[in-house]
Design a protein around this motif. Structure first.
Motif, short mmCIF file in Angstrom:
data_model
loop_
_atom_site.label_atom_id
_atom_site.label_comp_id
_atom_site.label_asym_id
_atom_site.label_seq_id
_atom_site.Cartn_x
_atom_site.Cartn_y
_atom_site.Cartn_z
N UNK A 1 14.65 6.62 7.76
CA UNK A 1 13.87 6.71 6.54
C UNK A 1 13.89 8.04 5.95
N UNK A 2 13.69 9.06 6.88
CA UNK A 2 13.65 10.51 6.63
C UNK A 2 15.05 10.83 6.13
N UNK A 3 16.03 10.51 6.89
CA UNK A 3 17.51 10.88 6.34
C UNK A 3 17.92 10.23 4.89
N UNK A 4 17.64 9.09 4.84
CA UNK A 4 17.92 8.32 3.50
C UNK A 4 17.10 8.96 2.41
N UNK A 5 16.00 9.57 2.67
CA UNK A 5 15.16 10.20 1.49
C UNK A 5 15.52 11.55 1.37
N UNK A 6 16.81 12.05 1.83
CA UNK A 6 17.43 13.15 1.49
C UNK A 6 17.47 13.25 0.03
N UNK A 7 17.21 14.40 -0.75
CA UNK A 7 17.48 14.41 -2.09
C UNK A 7 18.98 14.68 -2.29
N UNK A 8 19.62 15.22 -1.34
CA UNK A 8 20.89 15.79 -1.70
C UNK A 8 22.00 15.17 -0.45
N UNK A 9 21.63 13.79 -0.17
CA UNK A 9 22.44 13.03 0.73
C UNK A 9 23.94 13.25 0.65
N UNK A 10 24.45 13.21 -0.52
CA UNK A 10 25.95 13.11 -0.52
C UNK A 10 25.98 14.79 -0.37
N UNK A 11 25.58 15.68 -0.69
CA UNK A 11 25.93 17.12 -0.20
C UNK A 11 25.87 17.10 1.15
N UNK A 12 24.68 16.71 1.84
CA UNK A 12 24.87 16.76 3.38
C UNK A 12 26.01 15.82 3.99
N UNK B 1 28.98 15.79 2.68
CA UNK B 1 30.31 16.50 2.37
C UNK B 1 30.16 17.96 3.33
N UNK B 2 28.88 18.51 3.65
CA UNK B 2 28.96 19.39 4.51
C UNK B 2 29.24 19.31 6.21
N UNK B 3 29.07 17.93 6.28
CA UNK B 3 29.23 17.36 7.76
C UNK B 3 30.74 17.05 7.70
N UNK B 4 31.36 16.79 6.53
CA UNK B 4 32.92 16.76 6.77
C UNK B 4 33.51 18.23 6.85
N UNK B 5 33.02 19.09 5.97
CA UNK B 5 33.39 20.35 6.24
C UNK B 5 33.27 21.03 7.37
N UNK B 6 32.09 20.93 7.98
CA UNK B 6 32.03 21.41 9.33
C UNK B 6 32.78 20.62 10.42
N UNK B 7 33.18 19.37 10.45
CA UNK B 7 34.09 18.79 11.47
C UNK B 7 35.49 19.18 11.41
#
Length: 106
Positions: free
Chosen positions: A66-77, A79-85
């Motif tokens: 629930x908390x993760x789905x409520x992130x305002x910028x979930x798509x930015x998150x 993208x940053x995960x992809x950039x991180x890995x």
């Protein structure tokens, strides 16, 4: 050198087939420590507690996300995960499992 394997499963919804998929990645234990620290920092940046579970596409009825789905910028998150890995040598693994072998034999 030791390697770690992380897997997650997902059921593919289809009226004719019953398929599960397994996907994940393999990473060296040394890189895992570094990546884990960077991922914790990323979660903090987005206001997520360290124990808040995240999943690329969590089911809408699963209250754990629930908390993760409520992130305002979930798509930015994401993208940053992809950039991180992208900065690590990892191997991606994926397989599909047909749960209905009788259907295949027809």
């Amino acid at each position: 050198m030791m390697y770690l394997l992380f897997l997650d499963n997902s059921e593919v919804a289809n009226s004719r087939l019953s398929i599960n998929s397994l996907g994940g990645f393999i990473i060296s234990s040394e890189d895992y420590v570094k990546l884990s620290n960077e991922f914790r920092n990323l979660k903090s940046k987005y206001g997520l507690d360290q124990d808040t579970p995240v999943k690329w596409s969590p089911g809408s009825s699963d209250v754990r996300y629930t908390k993760f789905r409520s992130l305002r910028n979930i798509n930015n998150f994401r993208v940053e995960v992809l950039n991180l890995i992208n900065g690590y040598r990892i191997k991606i693994v994926c397989c599909f499992i047909n749960n209905n072998l009788e259907e295949l034999r027809r």
